[in-house]
Design an enzyme around this catalytic site. Structure first.
Site, short mmCIF file in Angstrom:
data_model
loop_
_atom_site.label_atom_id
_atom_site.label_comp_id
_atom_site.label_asym_id
_atom_site.label_seq_id
_atom_site.Cartn_x
_atom_site.Cartn_y
_atom_site.Cartn_z
N ASP A 1 37.89 38.79 43.64
CA ASP A 1 38.87 39.36 42.72
C ASP A 1 38.51 38.97 41.28
O ASP A 1 37.80 37.97 41.06
CB ASP A 1 40.26 38.83 43.10
CG ASP A 1 41.34 39.30 42.17
OD1 ASP A 1 41.37 40.50 41.83
OD2 ASP A 1 42.16 38.46 41.75
N ASP B 1 40.91 39.28 37.92
CA ASP B 1 41.98 38.62 37.16
C ASP B 1 42.67 37.57 38.03
O ASP B 1 43.14 37.84 39.13
CB ASP B 1 43.01 39.65 36.70
CG ASP B 1 42.39 40.72 35.81
OD1 ASP B 1 41.18 40.64 35.54
OD2 ASP B 1 43.12 41.65 35.40
#
EC number: 3.1.3.15
Length: 357
Positions: free
Chosen positions: A11, A13
């Site tokens: 991922d 953010d």
């Protein structure tokens, strides 16, 4: 990319970069901040053979609420920073939709990673999804791989690196034949707590010398046909121990591979070892007695030959002296001390130009 790669689906953010707590958008350069230790950790993970793929949901990207140009500036800067430090992502997969759009690519749905799954690129046993949200863990479940929930306090990049690269080097081998029933457990990264019982007191002592001087833990329980002689007990114990050591070493990534030892008492014992994947023994020791304690001296060379067969190592071992007890003990001690050097983890590289051991 070749098939069956170890891949980290990461991922963005909240995992690679800090996610702003107010609007959850990194839409200006001044909002770009890397998560602690992310770069050195990713570099080490790459060295350990992992491929990197970024997988991120970016709500409404390209709409008035999140213009593409606002996203591009900090994202491109982030990618330039990673690239300048040697961090390479094979792919950057972005879902630009809102949750309400009910698209097929928004995590935890499989749309973004569909190609990897269908093309057989994923080593399912050794690939992971890493992210800070429950949707990342759900994506991992949907992909049938393991998920790691990132948290800078309790599961930061240093911890993730350790968990993915420092694997427990343990193995247990059970070997049962008509002559013997053997269970051997080894832990190459623990010391002490050895428990060895073969029915042969002197042989127990010699096995303990290997573990003690080798710097690892051994538990060995053997029931053999000692009413006949010690041949099957010694031979089968060596075969099981060699197999356990080989299994505990895994792919041998990062180990020293080689060891050399020349201990001196009144005996001169010399040992050279290569965990080469190829069994070979050169043995040189002479004994004046048929037995030391309850161990037949002829079984000493047979022990090391059987051990090299299942450990798949090249071993040169010799000792000279006047006392058979001390000669045998020096052989086992020298082997243990040499094995300690060879199994020691020194890095992450495979110690072979061939790429396999």
């Amino acid at each position: 990319m070749s098939k069956q790669q170890k891949i980290l689906f990461i991922d963005r953010d909240g995992t690679l970069i800090v996610e702003p707590p107010v609007d959850f958008q990194v839409d200006r350069l001044d909002k770009l901040k890397l998560e602690p230790f992310v770069i050195p950790s990713l570099l080490s993970l790459q060295d350990a053979g992992y491929r990197l793929v970024m997988v991120t949901n970016q709500d409404g990207l390209g709409t008035d609420s999140y213009p593409q140009e606002d996203f591009d500036a900090p994202h491109n800067m982030m990618m330039e920073i990673f690239e300048s430090q040697g961090v390479k992502f094979d792919d950057v997969l972005i879902c630009p939709h809102f949750e309400k759009d009910n698209c097929s690519c928004r995590k935890p749905k499989l749309g973004l990673v569909k190609e990897y799954l269908q093309a057989g690129k994923v080593d399912f046993q050794n690939s992971f999804v890493i992210g800070d949200r429950q949707t990342d863990l759900q994506l991992a479940e949907n992909m049938a791989i393991r998920g790691i929930q990132y948290n800078p306090e309790i599961m930061g990049w240093k911890r993730i690196l350790k968990d993915l690269t420092v694997k427990a080097r343990v193995a247990e081998v059970v070997r049962t034949t008509k002559e013997t029933d053997i269970k051997v457990f080894v832990n190459l990264d623990e010391q002490g707590g050895n428990a060895i019982s073969t029915g042969l007191g002197f042989f127990d002592h010699m096995l303990d010398q290997i573990a003690t001087h080798g710097g690892f833990q051994m538990v060995c329980k053997v029931e053999g046909d000692l009413h006949i002689d010690d041949h099957h007990t010694v031979e089968d114990t060596a075969l099981a121990l060699g197999q356990a050591l080989k299994e505990a070493l895994g792919d041998k990534r990062g180990i020293g591979r080689f060891g050399f030892s020349l201990p001196m008492d009144e005996c001169l014992a010399q040992c050279a070892l290569d965990l080469s994947g190829r069994p070979y023994l050169k043995f040189d020791a002479q004994f004046s007695r048929e037995q030391v304690g309850d161990l037949s001296t002829e079984m000493v060379v047979h022990f090391f030959r059987s051990l090299t067969d299942t450990l798949a190592c090249t071993l040169h071992l010799s000792s000279a002296g006047n006392n058979d007890h001390h000669i045998i003990e020096s052989l086992f001690k020298a082997f243990g001390r040499t094995l300690r050097q060879a199994i020691k983890v020194e890095g992450t590289e495979l110690p072979s130009s061939k790429g396999v051991l």
